[in-house]
Enzyme design. Structure first.
Site, PDB file in Angstrom:
ATOM      1  N   ARG A 143      39.202  35.308  87.913  1.00 35.57           N
ATOM      2  CA  ARG A 143      39.568  35.496  86.522  1.00 35.57           C
ATOM      3  C   ARG A 143      38.609  34.672  85.665  1.00 35.57           C
ATOM      4  O   ARG A 143      38.129  33.607  86.080  1.00 35.57           O
ATOM      5  CB  ARG A 143      41.018  35.067  86.257  1.00 35.57           C
ATOM      6  CG  ARG A 143      42.065  36.012  86.839  1.00 35.57           C
ATOM      7  CD  ARG A 143      42.074  37.343  86.110  1.00 35.57           C
ATOM      8  NE  ARG A 143      43.132  38.230  86.559  1.00 35.57           N
ATOM      9  CZ  ARG A 143      42.993  39.168  87.485  1.00 35.57           C
ATOM     10  NH1 ARG A 143      41.828  39.292  88.121  1.00 35.57           N
ATOM     11  NH2 ARG A 143      44.000  39.965  87.801  1.00 35.57           N
TER      12      ARG A 143
ATOM     13  N   ASP B 169      31.966  39.122  87.044  1.00 38.08           N
ATOM     14  CA  ASP B 169      32.688  40.367  86.812  1.00 38.08           C
ATOM     15  C   ASP B 169      33.874  40.139  85.894  1.00 38.08           C
ATOM     16  O   ASP B 169      34.479  41.094  85.415  1.00 38.08           O
ATOM     17  CB  ASP B 169      33.162  40.969  88.138  1.00 38.08           C
ATOM     18  CG  ASP B 169      33.753  42.358  87.944  1.00 38.08           C
ATOM     19  OD1 ASP B 169      33.067  43.212  87.344  1.00 38.08           O
ATOM     20  OD2 ASP B 169      34.903  42.598  88.379  1.00 38.08           O
TER      21      ASP B 169
ATOM     22  N   HIS C  68      34.353  43.764  84.513  1.00 35.86           N
ATOM     23  CA  HIS C  68      35.590  43.754  85.310  1.00 35.86           C
ATOM     24  C   HIS C  68      35.761  45.087  86.051  1.00 35.86           C
ATOM     25  O   HIS C  68      36.808  45.741  85.958  1.00 35.86           O
ATOM     26  CB  HIS C  68      36.804  43.465  84.428  1.00 35.86           C
ATOM     27  CG  HIS C  68      37.941  42.827  85.190  1.00 35.86           C
ATOM     28  ND1 HIS C  68      38.843  41.966  84.595  1.00 35.86           N
ATOM     29  CD2 HIS C  68      38.326  42.928  86.494  1.00 35.86           C
ATOM     30  CE1 HIS C  68      39.742  41.571  85.501  1.00 35.86           C
ATOM     31  NE2 HIS C  68      39.430  42.150  86.659  1.00 35.86           N
TER      32      HIS C  68
ATOM     33  N   GLU D 265      37.706  37.815  77.481  1.00 37.23           N
ATOM     34  CA  GLU D 265      37.535  39.139  78.083  1.00 37.23           C
ATOM     35  C   GLU D 265      38.330  40.153  77.271  1.00 37.23           C
ATOM     36  O   GLU D 265      39.515  39.930  77.026  1.00 37.23           O
ATOM     37  CB  GLU D 265      38.007  39.128  79.534  1.00 37.23           C
ATOM     38  CG  GLU D 265      37.699  40.424  80.263  1.00 37.23           C
ATOM     39  CD  GLU D 265      38.006  40.355  81.752  1.00 37.23           C
ATOM     40  OE1 GLU D 265      38.755  41.238  82.216  1.00 37.23           O
ATOM     41  OE2 GLU D 265      37.506  39.431  82.438  1.00 37.23           O
TER      42      GLU D 265
END
Length: 315
Positions: free
Chosen positions: A228, A252, A276, A257
Site C-alpha cells: 500500500r 504500483d 495499482h 493514490e
C-alpha cells in the site's frame, strides 16, 4: 469465534447474498451457485459476498439488515476500509492469497525494470551509456510474510538471490534464506540490493519506510512497493531519489493514490510508477470467483474457510 462456521444440514444449501450490484457481482453470483449456494436477499442470507471494494460505505447498512449473517467474504487481501466493521459475531474472510501470483509477477517485473534501468533507457532519445545491475545473486529483502511473499520467493529462486523476509514473527518462511522480525528491519535493509514491500496496511506498518530506513540502504538499492502507498513516506522517498541516496523506486501503489498529475514521481528519472495494476479486474475476477466457489462449498460443509481475517490484527 471458531475458524469454521457451525456445520449445516447438507440438505439445506447456504443462502448467500452478493452485494452491491456492481460489475463484479454477476461473476460472483455465478460463483456462489457453482459452489452449491442459493442466492438470497441480505435479510434472508446466511452469508454475504461483497462485490465492490470501492463501496465499503454501503456495508454498514447491509450488515444491519442481515442480522443473521454468519460469514462475510471481502474481495481483496487489503481490508483497511473494512477494519472498523470487523466483529467476533461473524466469520470474516478476504482475498488473502487469491491475487498473490500476479502481484508477485508484477513485483518481479518492476524489480527487473529498475535494476536493469529499463525505464531510463525507454526515456532516452539517443544511444546511451550502459547502466544496471543483476538480480542474479542479488541481496533481496522482502517486507511481509504473506502469500505475495511466498509467490515471490518461488519466482526469485532461479536467480540465486539471497533473500531475507521481515515479518511480525521470526517463524521461518519457506524459500527464504533468513526470516527476521520487524525489530531487525534496519539490519535487513543494510546492504540490500532490492527491497520489496508486500505488507498488509495496519497502524504498525504505516510509514514503515521513512527517511531513516532509506538512509540505511546502499546508494544503488531499488525499492519496489506492491503493498500500500502509505507504507512509504512519499516526501522522504522523493528527497532520497533527488539526492541519489538510493538507486530508485518502482511503485504500483502510492501515497496519495491516485498519484496526482504533475507529481514529481511521474517524471523522476529514478522512479517507475504503475497505477495499482499488479492485479487488474480482468485478471482478478476469475481468481476471486474461484475462491468464492470454494468457500461456499466449505461453508456448506462446516469446514474452515480460506482467507480468514484475523479480527484482532486487522488483516
Amino acid at each position: 469465534m471458531s475458524d469454521a462456521p457451525t456445520p449445516r444440514d447438507p440438505s439445506a444449501p447456504p443462502r448467500i447474498a452478493v452485494e452491491p450490484n456492481s460489475g463484479r457481482a454477476e461473476s460472483l453470483r455465478a460463483a456462489v451457485v457453482e459452489g452449491g449456494g442459493v442466492l438470497a436477499d441480505v435479510e434472508d442470507a446466511d452469508a454475504l459476498v461483497w462485490a465492490d471494494a470501492a463501496r465499503a460505505d454501503l456495508m454498514p447498512g447491509l450488515l444491519a439488515r442481515g442480522q443473521q449473517l454468519r460469514w462475510v467474504q471481502l474481495p481483496f487481501a487489503g481490508i483497511e476500509n473494512y477494519v472498523h466493521l470487523l466483529d467476533d459475531e461473524r466469520t470474516w474472510t478476504c482475498g488473502k492469497g487469491v491475487y498473490a501470483p500476479p502481484v508477485a509477477e508484477h513485483a518481479l517485473a518492476l524489480a527487473l525494470a529498475g535494476l536493469r534501468h529499463v525505464a531510463g533507457y525507454a526515456r532516452e532519445q539517443r544511444w546511451s551509456a550502459p547502466v544496471g545491475r543483476n538480480l542474479l545473486g542479488a541481496r533481496v529483502t522482502i517486507l511481509g510474510g504473506g502469500e505475495i511473499t511466498a509467490s515471490l520467493l518461488e519466482l526469485l529462486a532461479p536467480f540465486g538471490a539471497t533473500t531475507t523476509v521481515v515479518r511480525r514473527r521470526s517463524t521461518p518462511m519457506p524459500g527464504a534464506d533468513r526470516t527476521v522480525t520487524t525489530a531487525d528491519l534496519h539490519d535487513a535493509l543494510d546492504g540490500a540490493d532490492l527491497v520489496v514491500v508486500a505488507l498488509a496496511l495496519t497502524p504498525e506498518t504505516e510509514g514503515v519506510i521513512g527517511a531513516a530506513e532509506l538512509d540505511v540502504l546502499p546508494s544503488h538499492a531499488w525499492i519496489v512497493n506492491v503493498g500500500r502507498g502509505r507504507h512509504i513516506d512519499t516526501d522522504a522517498l522523493v528527497a532520497a531519489l533527488d539526492a541519489g541516496r538510493i538507486g530508485g523506486a518502482a511503485l504500483d501503489v502510492t501515497d496519495p493514490e491516485p498519484l496526482p498529475e504533475g507529481h514529481p514521481l511521474w517524471t523522476h528519472p529514478r522512479a517507475i510508477v504503475t497505477p495499482h495494476i499488479a492485479n487488474t479486474p480482468e485478471m482478478g475476477i476469475p481468481l476471486l470467483a474461484a475462491r468464492v466457489t470454494e468457500n461456499v462449498r466449505r461453508f456448506a460443509r462446516g469446514e474452515p474457510l480460506l482467507g480468514l481475517v484475523d479480527v484482532d490484527a486487522g488483516y
